[in-house]
Design an enzyme around this catalytic site. Structure first.
Site, PDB file in Angstrom:
ATOM      1  CE  LYS A  23      70.423  49.687   2.033  1.00 54.00           C
ATOM      2  NZ  LYS A  23      69.783  50.332   3.201  1.00 54.00           N
ATOM      3  CB  CYS A 117      65.139  46.463   8.028  1.00 56.49           C
ATOM      4  SG  CYS A 117      65.650  46.051   6.362  1.00 56.49           S
ATOM      5  NE  ARG A 122      65.920  51.229  11.640  1.00 52.15           N
ATOM      6  CZ  ARG A 122      66.333  51.033  10.392  1.00 52.15           C
ATOM      7  NH1 ARG A 122      65.655  50.239   9.605  1.00 52.15           N
ATOM      8  NH2 ARG A 122      67.408  51.635   9.930  1.00 52.15           N
ATOM      9  CG  ASP A 307      74.003  47.797   8.005  1.00 50.15           C
ATOM     10  OD1 ASP A 307      73.173  47.544   8.889  1.00 50.15           O
ATOM     11  OD2 ASP A 307      74.085  48.905   7.446  1.00 50.15           O
ATOM     12  NE  ARG A 402      63.767  47.812   2.052  1.00 49.24           N
ATOM     13  CZ  ARG A 402      63.543  48.217   3.279  1.00 49.24           C
ATOM     14  NH1 ARG A 402      63.051  47.392   4.163  1.00 49.24           N
ATOM     15  NH2 ARG A 402      63.811  49.449   3.632  1.00 49.24           N
TER      16      ARG A 402
HETATM   17  C1  EPZ Z   1      71.776  53.513   9.446  1.00 51.80           C
HETATM   18  O1  EPZ Z   1      70.511  53.465  10.079  1.00 51.80           O
HETATM   19  C2  EPZ Z   1      71.699  52.540   8.285  1.00 51.80           C
HETATM   20  N1  EPZ Z   1      70.619  52.971   7.396  1.00 51.80           N
HETATM   21  C3  EPZ Z   1      71.438  51.132   8.793  1.00 51.80           C
HETATM   22  O2  EPZ Z   1      71.504  50.243   7.691  1.00 51.80           O
HETATM   23  C4  EPZ Z   1      72.524  50.746   9.802  1.00 51.80           C
HETATM   24  O3  EPZ Z   1      72.205  49.489  10.366  1.00 51.80           O
HETATM   25  C5  EPZ Z   1      72.626  51.804  10.911  1.00 51.80           C
HETATM   26  O4  EPZ Z   1      72.812  53.120  10.339  1.00 51.80           O
HETATM   27  C6  EPZ Z   1      73.788  51.562  11.874  1.00 51.80           C
HETATM   28  O5  EPZ Z   1      74.985  51.501  11.171  1.00 51.80           O
HETATM   29  C7  EPZ Z   1      70.825  53.972   6.536  1.00 51.80           C
HETATM   30  O6  EPZ Z   1      71.897  54.557   6.433  1.00 51.80           O
HETATM   31  C8  EPZ Z   1      69.685  54.332   5.636  1.00 51.80           C
HETATM   32  P1  EPZ Z   1      71.348  54.862  13.625  1.00 51.80           P
HETATM   33  P2  EPZ Z   1      70.088  54.587  11.146  1.00 51.80           P
HETATM   34  O7  EPZ Z   1      70.527  56.064  13.792  1.00 51.80           O
HETATM   35  O8  EPZ Z   1      70.780  55.854  10.835  1.00 51.80           O
HETATM   36  C9  EPZ Z   1      69.430  54.751  18.014  1.00 51.80           C
HETATM   37  C10 EPZ Z   1      70.812  48.498   6.286  1.00 51.80           C
HETATM   38  O9  EPZ Z   1      70.697  47.265   6.448  1.00 51.80           O
HETATM   39  N2  EPZ Z   1      68.677  55.970  17.634  1.00 51.80           N
HETATM   40  O10 EPZ Z   1      72.808  55.009  13.410  1.00 51.80           O
HETATM   41  O11 EPZ Z   1      68.629  54.564  11.236  1.00 51.80           O
HETATM   42  C11 EPZ Z   1      68.914  53.538  17.236  1.00 51.80           C
HETATM   43  O12 EPZ Z   1      67.772  52.966  17.829  1.00 51.80           O
HETATM   44  C12 EPZ Z   1      70.332  49.482   7.316  1.00 51.80           C
HETATM   45  O13 EPZ Z   1      71.312  48.985   5.236  1.00 51.80           O
HETATM   46  C13 EPZ Z   1      67.836  56.580  18.554  1.00 51.80           C
HETATM   47  O14 EPZ Z   1      67.689  56.119  19.689  1.00 51.80           O
HETATM   48  O15 EPZ Z   1      70.733  53.988  12.449  1.00 51.80           O
HETATM   49  C14 EPZ Z   1      70.129  52.627  17.233  1.00 51.80           C
HETATM   50  O16 EPZ Z   1      70.161  51.861  18.404  1.00 51.80           O
HETATM   51  C15 EPZ Z   1      69.571  48.836   8.421  1.00 51.80           C
HETATM   52  N3  EPZ Z   1      67.147  57.710  18.162  1.00 51.80           N
HETATM   53  C16 EPZ Z   1      71.314  53.602  17.244  1.00 51.80           C
HETATM   54  O17 EPZ Z   1      70.784  54.877  17.621  1.00 51.80           O
HETATM   55  C17 EPZ Z   1      67.289  58.246  16.920  1.00 51.80           C
HETATM   56  O18 EPZ Z   1      66.655  59.267  16.624  1.00 51.80           O
HETATM   57  C18 EPZ Z   1      72.035  53.768  15.925  1.00 51.80           C
HETATM   58  O19 EPZ Z   1      71.082  53.912  14.870  1.00 51.80           O
HETATM   59  C19 EPZ Z   1      68.149  57.616  15.997  1.00 51.80           C
HETATM   60  C20 EPZ Z   1      68.845  56.479  16.378  1.00 51.80           C
END
Ligand code: EPZ
Length: 442
Positions: A23, A117, A122, A307, A402
């Site tokens: 996904k 989610c 986020r 995840d 999802r």
């Molecule tokens: C990706 O989300 C995945 N989603 C998530 O999978 C996964 O949990 C996550 O990466 C971490 O591995 C997709 O790929 C669609 P991040 P993403 O930006 O990219 C902070 C699932 O169950 N952050 O790597 O949204 C954030 O708050 C889903 O399949 C900021 O502060 O996650 C977090 O603490 C859920 N500002 C950290 O970075 C930003 O602009 C990492 O989040 C972006 C992120």
């Protein structure tokens, strides 16, 4: 649509399943098709709700989609619209992935705030700052942002405070059409990001990676190579099957096309007592011996993936011992653990992003009623409810659809007894989103 599931345990799984396409690799690669002025064929795309919503968003931008038994062909030569539907975009986090490619190709995007989610704050500030580093101007309005670069994006240097997965993907896609050499420092090198890099390289974009630094040579014009690409298998699904075998003390095998990093999870499972062998695209998972719970601390790759925290928390709950979980990525990813209580898991302590079980015994697990709140957590509740004798109900089971393709059908094919009400959605949902029988996925 709200759904619920009734399981009848105890369950012993037996046989073999095939892991679907990833996904979280499919979402950026589908979005990256907006960088092309040609057709792209993507194989091994899973039929999932999050993916169908993203495809629906692309269709609303005038991308022509056609499906066959192997995958999807996307023709992006006639994209017109640059505004995304607010309601659809707010259904999934993946809608943010349209920002980079659409901005790079059409120089303006109206992006509603993405959904997804409810596992933490986020924010999307890293994404927006990255676009600014490539020459974009961002205007914030209520519930949406407008990103523009009147004369197109230009190469720039981006440094992320944290290695965000989707922000790195957005920056990579935008930089691919920003003429000159861009760098991304402290980017995510998660497997799904590397899969996007492989796709972009296949399309002719030069990308070098040194540690967590990406160096991208941006093109001046849309990509035109006609690319065919097969998406890697979903390593989170494979990890979930390891947890499922462990919870039900079963021996199963999982067929996959290609996996990148799963070693940390396999090593963790072996320390729990699960025997795992990898040969010829099959993973043999034997969890019929004694298992001992093992503490988890999530982190950025190659640490334990957030995840898989929920399925492995369920595996711990179904094992003996005292254990501890520290969730370092998301502030609020313990809803499933609160629900474990309804399946007989006592002695739990949750404090902020940490939780602990004291003197856990697998024998206390009993049937009960739980409610799902997010994709991975809901899946972990389903897995744990397979273990005890009797009938358990999982309310709001639709979250599973999802991110896991035909998961209930796959579990039933391995011997589980699970009924879903109302019945499976996935084929229907694709038709509904695309609004045409011609586009039906069979
Ligand atoms: C990706 O989300 C995945 N989603 C998530 O999978 C996964 O949990 C996550 O990466 C971490 O591995 C997709 O790929 C669609 P991040 P993403 O930006 O990219 C902070 C699932 O169950 N952050 O790597 O949204 C954030 O708050 C889903 O399949 C900021 O502060 O996650 C977090 O603490 C859920 N500002 C950290 O970075 C930003 O602009 C990492 O989040 C972006 C992120």
């Amino acid at each position: 649509m709200k759904k619920h599931i009734i399981t009848n345990g105890p369950t012993k799984l037996k046989g073999s399943v095939t892991a679907s396409g990833s996904k979280n690799a499919s979402l950026p690669i589908i979005a990256a098709c907006l960088l092309f002025q040609s057709t792209v064929k993507l194989n091994n795309i899973a039929r999932l709700k999050d993916i169908s919503v993203l495809l629906g968003l692309l269709a609303s931008l005038n991308v022509k989609l056609s499906f066959d038994s192997d995958g999807i062909t996307l023709d992006t030569s006639d994209v017109k619209n640059i505004s995304l539907d607010q309601k659809q975009a707010s259904l999934i986090r993946g809608s943010v992935l349209i920002l980079g490619p659409l901005l790079a190709r059409f120089h303006r995007v109206v992006l509603p705030m993405p959904g997804g989610c409810k596992i933490g704050k986020r924010p999307i500030d890293f994404h927006l700052k990255a676009m600014e580093q490539l020459g974009a101007t961002i205007v914030y309005e209520e519930d949406r942002v407008i990103a523009s670069a009147a004369n197109g994006l230009i190469a720039g240097n981006i440094t992320f405070p944290l290695p965000s997965v989707t922000a790195t993907e957005n920056a990579l896609m935008a930089a691919s059409l920003a003429p000159g050499v861009s760098t991304i420092e402290n980017g995510s090198v998660d497997s799904e990001v590397l899969e996007l890099v492989a796709f972009l390289k296949e399309a002719g974009v030069r990308i070098d990676i040194k540690g967590s630094t990406f160096i991208i040579q941006g093109h001046c014009a849309p990509l035109t190579k006609e690319v065919q690409f097969s998406i890697m298998s979903d390593r989170m699904e494979v990890g979930t099957w390891i947890a499922a075998a462990g919870i039900t003390r079963s021996h199963i095998s999982v067929k996959y096309l290609r996996l990148r990093q799963l070693e940390t999870v396999i090593e963790h499972a072996r320390e729990v007592g699960i025997k795992i062998e990898q040969k010829n695209h099959y993973l043999s998972i034997d969890a019929t011996g004694p298992l001992q719970a093992k503490s988890i601390k999530t982190g950025f790759e190659p640490e334990f993936p957030t995840d898989l925290q929920a399925p492995f928390a369920a595996l711990n709950a179904a094992s003996d011992g005292t254990w501890f979980i520290e969730e370092t990525i998301w502030e609020n990813r313990f809803d499933h653990i609160k629900q474990f209580k309804n399946l007989g898991v006592e002695h739990l302590l949750i404090s902020g992003q940490k939780c602990q079980y004291l003197n856990q015994s697998a024998s206390t697990i009993r049937s009960g009623t739980t409610t799902g709140k997010d994709l991975r957590g809901t899946c972990s509740l389903l897995l744990l409810s397979l273990k005890p004798k009797g009938s358990s109900t999982l309310i709001d089971s639709q979250h599973i659809e999802r991110g896991y393709e035909n998961f209930i059908e796959k579990l039933n094919s391995l011997g589980a007894s699970i009924k879903q009400y109302p019945n499976s959605f996935q084929k229907l949902e694709y038709n509904k989103v695309m609004g045409s029988n011609k586009m039906q996925v069979s």
